[in-house]
Design a protein around this motif. Structure first.
Motif, PDB file in Angstrom:
ATOM      1  N   LYS A  16      10.754  80.964  34.568  1.00  0.00           N
ATOM      2  CA  LYS A  16       9.614  81.256  33.694  1.00  0.00           C
ATOM      3  C   LYS A  16       9.344  80.028  32.838  1.00  0.00           C
ATOM      4  O   LYS A  16      10.195  79.596  32.066  1.00  0.00           O
ATOM      5  N   TYR A  17       8.161  79.479  33.003  1.00  0.00           N
ATOM      6  CA  TYR A  17       7.795  78.227  32.338  1.00  0.00           C
ATOM      7  C   TYR A  17       6.945  78.531  31.113  1.00  0.00           C
ATOM      8  O   TYR A  17       6.036  79.363  31.184  1.00  0.00           O
ATOM      9  N   ASP A  18       7.228  77.863  30.012  1.00  0.00           N
ATOM     10  CA  ASP A  18       6.475  78.102  28.790  1.00  0.00           C
ATOM     11  C   ASP A  18       5.293  77.135  28.742  1.00  0.00           C
ATOM     12  O   ASP A  18       5.280  76.170  27.989  1.00  0.00           O
ATOM     13  N   GLY A  19       4.319  77.397  29.580  1.00  0.00           N
ATOM     14  CA  GLY A  19       3.196  76.474  29.676  1.00  0.00           C
ATOM     15  C   GLY A  19       1.878  77.155  29.419  1.00  0.00           C
ATOM     16  O   GLY A  19       1.776  78.010  28.535  1.00  0.00           O
ATOM     17  N   PHE A  20       0.877  76.807  30.193  1.00  0.00           N
ATOM     18  CA  PHE A  20      -0.477  77.319  30.024  1.00  0.00           C
ATOM     19  C   PHE A  20      -0.882  77.952  31.357  1.00  0.00           C
ATOM     20  O   PHE A  20      -0.929  77.283  32.379  1.00  0.00           O
ATOM     21  N   ARG A  21      -1.141  79.272  31.328  1.00  0.00           N
ATOM     22  CA  ARG A  21      -1.454  79.959  32.582  1.00  0.00           C
ATOM     23  C   ARG A  21      -2.834  79.543  33.088  1.00  0.00           C
ATOM     24  O   ARG A  21      -3.809  79.579  32.340  1.00  0.00           O
TER      25      ARG A  21
ATOM     26  N   ASP B  26     -13.371  79.495  30.910  1.00  0.00           N
ATOM     27  CA  ASP B  26     -13.431  78.356  31.809  1.00  0.00           C
ATOM     28  C   ASP B  26     -12.832  77.143  31.097  1.00  0.00           C
ATOM     29  O   ASP B  26     -13.373  76.661  30.107  1.00  0.00           O
ATOM     30  N   VAL B  27     -11.677  76.666  31.590  1.00  0.00           N
ATOM     31  CA  VAL B  27     -11.012  75.533  30.939  1.00  0.00           C
ATOM     32  C   VAL B  27     -10.988  74.313  31.871  1.00  0.00           C
ATOM     33  O   VAL B  27     -10.142  73.439  31.729  1.00  0.00           O
ATOM     34  N   THR B  28     -11.921  74.296  32.824  1.00  0.00           N
ATOM     35  CA  THR B  28     -11.973  73.221  33.823  1.00  0.00           C
ATOM     36  C   THR B  28     -11.929  71.833  33.174  1.00  0.00           C
ATOM     37  O   THR B  28     -11.179  70.974  33.622  1.00  0.00           O
ATOM     38  N   ASP B  29     -12.697  71.649  32.103  1.00  0.00           N
ATOM     39  CA  ASP B  29     -12.793  70.313  31.500  1.00  0.00           C
ATOM     40  C   ASP B  29     -11.510  69.856  30.807  1.00  0.00           C
ATOM     41  O   ASP B  29     -11.338  68.684  30.535  1.00  0.00           O
ATOM     42  N   MET B  30     -10.634  70.802  30.506  1.00  0.00           N
ATOM     43  CA  MET B  30      -9.397  70.439  29.806  1.00  0.00           C
ATOM     44  C   MET B  30      -8.348  69.808  30.716  1.00  0.00           C
ATOM     45  O   MET B  30      -7.405  69.184  30.254  1.00  0.00           O
ATOM     46  N   PHE B  31      -8.480  70.020  32.043  1.00  0.00           N
ATOM     47  CA  PHE B  31      -7.395  69.609  32.947  1.00  0.00           C
ATOM     48  C   PHE B  31      -7.869  68.762  34.127  1.00  0.00           C
ATOM     49  O   PHE B  31      -7.702  69.172  35.283  1.00  0.00           O
ATOM     50  N   PRO B  32      -8.442  67.572  33.849  1.00  0.00           N
ATOM     51  CA  PRO B  32      -8.913  66.743  34.971  1.00  0.00           C
ATOM     52  C   PRO B  32      -7.781  66.402  35.945  1.00  0.00           C
ATOM     53  O   PRO B  32      -8.014  66.307  37.155  1.00  0.00           O
ATOM     54  N   ASP B  33      -6.550  66.273  35.422  1.00  0.00           N
ATOM     55  CA  ASP B  33      -5.422  65.942  36.301  1.00  0.00           C
ATOM     56  C   ASP B  33      -5.087  67.069  37.274  1.00  0.00           C
ATOM     57  O   ASP B  33      -4.734  66.830  38.422  1.00  0.00           O
TER      58      ASP B  33
ATOM     59  N   LYS C  45     -11.080  77.471  44.064  1.00  0.00           N
ATOM     60  CA  LYS C  45     -11.580  76.291  44.791  1.00  0.00           C
ATOM     61  C   LYS C  45     -12.461  76.748  45.945  1.00  0.00           C
ATOM     62  O   LYS C  45     -12.125  77.673  46.689  1.00  0.00           O
ATOM     63  N   SER C  46     -13.610  76.083  46.063  1.00  0.00           N
ATOM     64  CA  SER C  46     -14.456  76.277  47.236  1.00  0.00           C
ATOM     65  C   SER C  46     -14.954  74.903  47.628  1.00  0.00           C
ATOM     66  O   SER C  46     -15.692  74.270  46.873  1.00  0.00           O
ATOM     67  N   GLY C  47     -14.529  74.408  48.771  1.00  0.00           N
ATOM     68  CA  GLY C  47     -14.883  73.046  49.192  1.00  0.00           C
ATOM     69  C   GLY C  47     -14.385  72.037  48.182  1.00  0.00           C
ATOM     70  O   GLY C  47     -13.205  72.033  47.833  1.00  0.00           O
ATOM     71  N   LYS C  48     -15.305  71.255  47.637  1.00  0.00           N
ATOM     72  CA  LYS C  48     -14.899  70.207  46.690  1.00  0.00           C
ATOM     73  C   LYS C  48     -15.028  70.654  45.234  1.00  0.00           C
ATOM     74  O   LYS C  48     -14.875  69.868  44.302  1.00  0.00           O
ATOM     75  N   LYS C  49     -15.418  71.899  45.075  1.00  0.00           N
ATOM     76  CA  LYS C  49     -15.607  72.391  43.712  1.00  0.00           C
ATOM     77  C   LYS C  49     -14.380  73.193  43.251  1.00  0.00           C
ATOM     78  O   LYS C  49     -13.921  74.086  43.962  1.00  0.00           O
ATOM     79  N   VAL C  50     -13.877  72.821  42.070  1.00  0.00           N
ATOM     80  CA  VAL C  50     -12.719  73.541  41.535  1.00  0.00           C
ATOM     81  C   VAL C  50     -13.018  73.983  40.108  1.00  0.00           C
ATOM     82  O   VAL C  50     -13.585  73.212  39.320  1.00  0.00           O
ATOM     83  N   ARG C  51     -12.677  75.211  39.787  1.00  0.00           N
ATOM     84  CA  ARG C  51     -12.791  75.668  38.399  1.00  0.00           C
ATOM     85  C   ARG C  51     -11.477  76.310  37.975  1.00  0.00           C
ATOM     86  O   ARG C  51     -10.799  76.938  38.783  1.00  0.00           O
ATOM     87  N   LEU C  52     -11.163  76.126  36.701  1.00  0.00           N
ATOM     88  CA  LEU C  52      -9.902  76.666  36.177  1.00  0.00           C
ATOM     89  C   LEU C  52     -10.193  77.678  35.079  1.00  0.00           C
ATOM     90  O   LEU C  52     -11.056  77.437  34.234  1.00  0.00           O
ATOM     91  N   PHE C  53      -9.447  78.786  35.099  1.00  0.00           N
ATOM     92  CA  PHE C  53      -9.625  79.802  34.068  1.00  0.00           C
ATOM     93  C   PHE C  53      -8.313  80.058  33.337  1.00  0.00           C
ATOM     94  O   PHE C  53      -7.247  80.057  33.939  1.00  0.00           O
ATOM     95  N   SER C  54      -8.441  80.303  32.032  1.00  0.00           N
ATOM     96  CA  SER C  54      -7.259  80.564  31.211  1.00  0.00           C
ATOM     97  C   SER C  54      -6.863  82.028  31.338  1.00  0.00           C
ATOM     98  O   SER C  54      -7.563  82.821  31.958  1.00  0.00           O
ATOM     99  N   ARG C  55      -5.787  82.358  30.683  1.00  0.00           N
ATOM    100  CA  ARG C  55      -5.328  83.747  30.658  1.00  0.00           C
ATOM    101  C   ARG C  55      -6.392  84.667  30.063  1.00  0.00           C
ATOM    102  O   ARG C  55      -6.524  85.824  30.442  1.00  0.00           O
ATOM    103  N   ARG C  56      -7.171  84.137  29.111  1.00  0.00           N
ATOM    104  CA  ARG C  56      -8.262  84.935  28.530  1.00  0.00           C
ATOM    105  C   ARG C  56      -9.531  84.828  29.342  1.00  0.00           C
ATOM    106  O   ARG C  56     -10.604  85.223  28.904  1.00  0.00           O
ATOM    107  N   LEU C  57      -9.432  84.221  30.512  1.00  0.00           N
ATOM    108  CA  LEU C  57     -10.545  84.130  31.462  1.00  0.00           C
ATOM    109  C   LEU C  57     -11.645  83.196  30.996  1.00  0.00           C
ATOM    110  O   LEU C  57     -12.796  83.322  31.405  1.00  0.00           O
TER     111      LEU C  57
END
Ligand code: AMP
Length: 591
Positions: free
Chosen positions: A252-257, A276-283, A262-274
């Motif tokens: 169990k990692y104490d990180g950020f869920r 959109d946090v895509t811009d926070m994690f370019p890496d 992903k669809s093709g070249k498009k990726v979006r990231l969502f937080s635990r509260r749903l």
């Protein structure tokens, strides 16, 4: 529907505290709403413009609303501000100013719900140079053509302060009553909500195609799934017993869920509260594109800074703080973010939620077999309590939080806390083995050395899922820094109210009530029975009523408010009762 009709219902909702009555009022409104309109009513009632994952912000501050009221009513900004200082609620100020307006009403015709909602969307979409003036004009026009009661909600809505006390569960029950006349379809509607996270869409689908259409709703890429949650048990034996003798055990990692879509070249990231946090994690985006080759996929994991060579982890809160202090690039090189993936929800145009864990996990391991930054969580499968315990010790030694055990045969249970996932966390000697997340429902004025902060502590509650109510469990008076006290007083001052909000059950009376909105994390020594708190309160044989309370609670963490949790995601009454039972088993004395 006329906006005035919705406002009538909102006024009624504000005045009642019985949840059944609230459902009744809402059901009436929903019954009368049409296609294309019902979703707007649902979003408005939730106090949002769109579901969280759309990231639509009003971009409206109190000062801006004050200016709009001034323009629409002929009062000066100073007069509006002075009134606001008295009422503490810009909604009430807008209502009063509208009532006593110095200008002639511009009410050419009455507003419909769609008029108001669509204008609010325009307010939100107005950005860039001159946007402040643009927003003021739009809002002022609405105020000028509103009745005083309508003005109250036009002011509150974009500030996120509707004060209706309506939660998602109440809206779901009202939708069920609208379609079947009773609670029968609530769980089906909830399931649909859990896979699309959009109550407006659920409402429109129900109105358009009835319960059949709801049944055929499926997971889709770029619509976040409400996350599965874990139960807790205190020992390896008990965990394995609940899992029918055998389980997968993961670090169990104490990180950020993060939920990765992903669809093709498009990726979006969502937080635990749903959100959109895509811009926070370019890496993480770059790593997903480089390492995950599947066309369409949804999977989930925990992002955490990790140095492979030294096997060093950095808790996420610290990562964020260090990022601020020392610059992102430098830190990213030393401790790059990794995503420890733990579940698979969608792949190959197919919803995988109903597949058993062992199948989802095997597929996930196959997909990530060559991963460097996106790797599966470390895991074993075991039948032995001893092996589970030593895996737990190993996790702690590596600087992790503990372990997560998973039922090999269970589906992914979206949006619910079930025993298919059970967590075991590091235990502090003599303290509860876990922190609890409490909803702030009131606060106390400072006395003595605290007087200057006008803040003397919080009244915290847990969430009772069955009753859809917030029940008090503790006064929290310690653990605050001076900065936190000042900030909390400022923040809570905006949502305080003189009367107890709907859905709050309390015996203790704080100096100010607060609408359930903010969550804080608290550590306590133990849980005791208490006559003063309403958490799990039951009548005893001798006629007295007794609930549960936290002993010696104190705030933990540098940032007081948990941005990642909504009030309904706080610790539940059921969890407190379970924790109480568990502490007795591990031998904590009852006081
Ligand atoms: P808690 O917040 O203590 O209730 O623990 C649940 C959280 O643990 C989840 O929301 C995840 O963010 C996190 N987590 C860390 N490692 C795992 C894992 N291997 N499986 C599932 N969740 C995990």
């Amino acid at each position: 529907m006329q906006f005035s009709k919705l406002v009538d219902s909102y006024e009624k909702l504000e005045a009642v505290s019985s949840r059944l009555k609230m459902i009744e009022i809402l059901t009436e409104v929903l019954k009368e709403s049409g296609k294309g309109e019902i979703s707007k009513i649902v979003y408005m009632t939730q106090g949002t413009l769109l579901p969280a994952f759309e990231g639509a912000e009003f971009g409206v501050a109190e000062k801006l609303v004050e200016e709009a009221i001034a323009v629409a009513t002929g009062f000066t900004k100073e007069q509006v501000d002075a009134d606001f200082k008295k009422t503490g609620d810009l909604g009430l100020t807008a209502q009063r100013m509208r009532e006593n307006s110095k200008l002639k009403s511009m009410r050419a015709r009455s507003n419909t719900v769609s008029d108001v909602y669509d204008t609010m969307r325009k307010v939100a979409a107005t950005s860039g140079q001159g946007s402040k003036e643009g927003k003021i004009t739009l809002l002022a026009n609405m105020f000028a053509s509103a009745t005083p009661a309508e003005a109250k909600y036009i002011a509150r809505y974009p500030l996120g302060q509707l004060r209706l006390g309506v939660g998602d569960a109440t809206i779901l029950e009202a939708l069920s009553a609208m379609s079947t006349g009773n609670r029968e379809s609530k769980s089906m509607l909830e399931e649909a909500y859990n896979i699309c996270s959009d109550l407006g869409e659920v409402a429109e689908t129900l109105l358009e195609g009835g319960v059949e259409a709801i049944k055929s709703m499926r997971v889709s890429v770029f619509k976040p799934i409400r996350p599965a949650l874990a139960e807790r048990l205190p020992t390896a034996e008990q965990i394995l017993e609940r899992m029918n003798g055998m389980a997968a055990v993961e670090h169990k990692y104490d990180g950020f869920r993060l939920q990765v879509h992903k669809s093709g070249k498009k990726v979006r990231l969502f937080s635990r509260r749903l959100e959109d946090v895509t811009d926070m994690f370019p890496d993480i985006i770059a790593a997903t594109l480089a390492e995950v080759k599947d066309e369409k996929i949804i999977f989930e994991g925990e992002a955490i800074a990790y140095n492979e060579a030294t096997k060093e982890f950095l808790p996420f809160q610290e990562t964020i703080q260090r990022k601020r202090k020392h610059g992102i690039a430098e830190k990213a090189e030393e401790l790059p973010l990794h995503l420890f993936a733990f579940d698979l929800m969608y792949l190959g145009n197919k919803d995988w939620l109903k597949e058993p864990y062992k199948k989802r996990r095997a597929e996930l391991e196959k997909i990530l077999s060559k991963g460097k930054r996106i790797i599966p969580t470390t895991k074993i499968i075991t039948k032995s309590p001893k092996e589970l315990e030593s895996f737990f010790e190993e996790a702690i030694e590596e600087g992790l939080e503990g372990i997560m055990t998973k039922d090999l045969e269970a589906p992914y249970i979206a949006g619910a806390r079930k025993f298919s996932w059970i967590k075991l966390k590091r235990s502090y000697k003599g303290e509860l083995s876990d922190t609890v997340d409490l909803v702030i429902i009131g606060y106390f004025l400072g006395k003595g050395s605290r007087a200057e902060f006008k803040f003397g502590g919080l009244l915290g509650a847990v969430y009772n899922e069955k009753r859809d109510m917030f029940e008090t469990v503790s006064r929290i008076g310690s653990g605050f820094t001076e900065v936190q006290m000042t900030e909390l007083e400022k923040l809570l001052g905006k949502t305080k109210t003189k009367t107890k909000p709907a859905r709050v059950d309390a015996v203790v009376e704080p100096d100010f009530w607060v609408y359930p909105k903010y969550v804080v994390t608290v550590m306590a020594d133990e849980i005791t029975k208490s006559p003063t708190h309403t958490c799990g309160r039951e009548k005893q044989k001798d006629g007295t009523e007794v609930g549960y309370a936290l002993r010696f609670p104190r705030l933990v963490g540098d940032t007081a408010i948990r941005q990642d949790k909504s009030p309904e995601e706080a610790t539940t009454t059921k969890e407190i009762i379970e924790m109480y039972g568990q502490q007795k088993k591990v031998g904590v004395k009852e006081s």
